[in-house]
Scaffold this active site. Sequence first.
Site, PDB file in Angstrom:
ATOM      1  CE1 TYR A 159      -2.746   3.258   0.429  1.00 18.84           C
ATOM      2  CE2 TYR A 159      -1.334   3.647   2.332  1.00 18.84           C
ATOM      3  CZ  TYR A 159      -2.230   4.106   1.390  1.00 18.84           C
ATOM      4  OH  TYR A 159      -2.586   5.421   1.390  1.00 18.84           O
ATOM      5  CG  ASP A 203      -2.379   4.588   5.921  1.00 17.07           C
ATOM      6  OD1 ASP A 203      -3.049   3.691   6.455  1.00 17.07           O
ATOM      7  OD2 ASP A 203      -2.869   5.459   5.168  1.00 17.07           O
ATOM      8  CG  HIS A 205      -4.702   2.057   2.959  1.00 18.52           C
ATOM      9  ND1 HIS A 205      -5.562   1.721   1.955  1.00 18.52           N
ATOM     10  CD2 HIS A 205      -4.700   3.395   3.017  1.00 18.52           C
ATOM     11  CE1 HIS A 205      -6.036   2.819   1.414  1.00 18.52           C
ATOM     12  NE2 HIS A 205      -5.536   3.856   2.054  1.00 18.52           N
ATOM     13  CD  GLU A 229      -3.586   7.088   7.960  1.00 17.95           C
ATOM     14  OE1 GLU A 229      -2.473   7.636   7.956  1.00 17.95           O
ATOM     15  OE2 GLU A 229      -4.434   7.267   7.069  1.00 17.95           O
ATOM     16  CG  ASP A 309      -7.612  10.984  -2.928  1.00 19.51           C
ATOM     17  OD1 ASP A 309      -6.459  10.822  -2.486  1.00 19.51           O
ATOM     18  OD2 ASP A 309      -8.608  10.464  -2.404  1.00 19.51           O
ATOM     19  CD  GLU A 332      -2.273  12.010   4.185  1.00 21.17           C
ATOM     20  OE1 GLU A 332      -3.493  12.082   4.406  1.00 21.17           O
ATOM     21  OE2 GLU A 332      -1.718  11.001   3.703  1.00 21.17           O
TER      22      GLU A 332
HETATM   23  O1  KDG Z   1      -8.335   7.709  -2.303  1.00 22.80           O
HETATM   24  C1  KDG Z   1      -7.682   6.954  -1.323  1.00 22.80           C
HETATM   25  C2  KDG Z   1      -6.550   7.747  -0.698  1.00 22.80           C
HETATM   26  O2  KDG Z   1      -6.998   8.991  -0.285  1.00 22.80           O
HETATM   27  C3  KDG Z   1      -5.944   6.999   0.468  1.00 22.80           C
HETATM   28  O3  KDG Z   1      -5.456   5.780   0.012  1.00 22.80           O
HETATM   29  C4  KDG Z   1      -4.807   7.810   1.075  1.00 22.80           C
HETATM   30  O4  KDG Z   1      -4.758   6.433   3.030  1.00 22.80           O
HETATM   31  C5  KDG Z   1      -4.482   7.477   2.479  1.00 22.80           C
HETATM   32  C6  KDG Z   1      -3.777   8.505   3.269  1.00 22.80           C
HETATM   33  O5  KDG Z   1      -3.568   8.274   4.457  1.00 22.80           O
HETATM   34  O6  KDG Z   1      -3.424   9.531   2.701  1.00 22.80           O
HETATM   35 MG    MG Z   2      -4.663   6.673   5.175  1.00 27.63          MG
END
Ligand code: KDG
Ligand code: MG
Length: 396
Positions: A159, A203, A205, A229, A309, A332
């Site tokens: 990830y 992270d 994820h 995270e 995003d 972030e």
């Molecule tokens: O669209 C998914 C992302 O925003 C995500 O994968 C990013 O986990 C993420 C983060 O902590 O920035």
């Molecule tokens: Mg995240």
Amino acid sequence: MKITAARVIVCAPGRNFVTLKIETDAGIHGIGDATVNGRELSVVSYLQDHVVPTLIGRDAHAIEDIWQMLYRGCYWRRGPITMAAIAAVDVALWDIKAKAAGMPLYQLLGGASRSRMLCYPHARGTDLPALLERVAALRGEGYRAIRLQCGIPGIGDSYGVKRQGPGLPEEQVWDIGKYMRFAPKMLQAVRDAVGEEVELLHDTHHRITPIDAARLAKEVEPVNLYWLEDLVPAENQEVYRLIRQHSVTRLALGEIFNSIHDCRELIQEQLIDFIRVTPVHAGGITQVRRIADFAALWQIRTACHGAGDMSPVTFGAALHFGRWVPNFGIQEFAGHPREAAEVFRCAWSYDGDGHLLSGEAPGHGVEIDEAAAERFPYRRSYLGNVRLEDGTAWNY
Ligand code: KDG
Ligand code: MG
């Protein structure tokens, strides 16, 4: 001040962004972000077909009333698409109100609690040497807090290492055992390289199981992470009790939450240390500040999601929110594609010393160049499909 028009602008300067622009009879306009990565056009339709017609003629100052109307009136409450649409309206209206007052948005929220916001970029490496190189480069750019993501031996990918591509979803492979054997060593190696002063974040994820999450959080205690995270999906919030029973590693959660109800138990049982909701996905400034006030009762700090995003517009809103919110933790800052600067003009900036500045422009300080946006048409794009090595579908 009446709302006279509202339109949705979709563009892809390096990646897709959905922006709502609201105009008023006072000649003041405001913009809000409505981007939901990989499902962008759903929010476009929600806004265009269902929300915009109900806004025309309303008092642009009535932010709370419009928020409540959109939330309660649709009957089908909450959910990422509804809440991103409400967020776009809310942030655009806060932008308008602050511009009408001739003030930067943080002044309307209650004034500055701080002059600049600690931020963290992402260090990604296909392997440990590449990660260490990237961490050193980011230290050279002044960052004091850095998120670490690294390719895992035997999987290659992980990830946060690859960027999402256009077209159809990519298939990605995941293995919990390989991750569990590698992640603590990787985090310790970076700690050994950078020393005690740098804040390190990681992270997971949502990709491991509850008991592995508890073990990881316990095992990395000597690394003294700023946080771990999204260890496991938070639909079942009880699992966070298990993790907490085993470890004092700080935990962050909530970037996919869209309502205060999604984090109620986590906050009031003090199962997390940072709440990651951000204006675009959690109903705008109006709801995010309610969540922050609620979290403050348990000394839980904010940490707005700031992946690429989240459009520059969301950064404008999040940084004014961060300038005000008393229980600010960190922001972030993954950065945007280079082309985004051709479309969005931002008053916010990086100070070269580990912090973001909100800027002092009236409103949230971000404007969209619609002619430039037209040069970057929408491109269908997805996050990846993650599978275990035997083919089982897993969490992105
Ligand atoms: O669209 C998914 C992302 O925003 C995500 O994968 C990013 O986990 C993420 C983060 O902590 O920035
Ligand atoms: Mg995240």
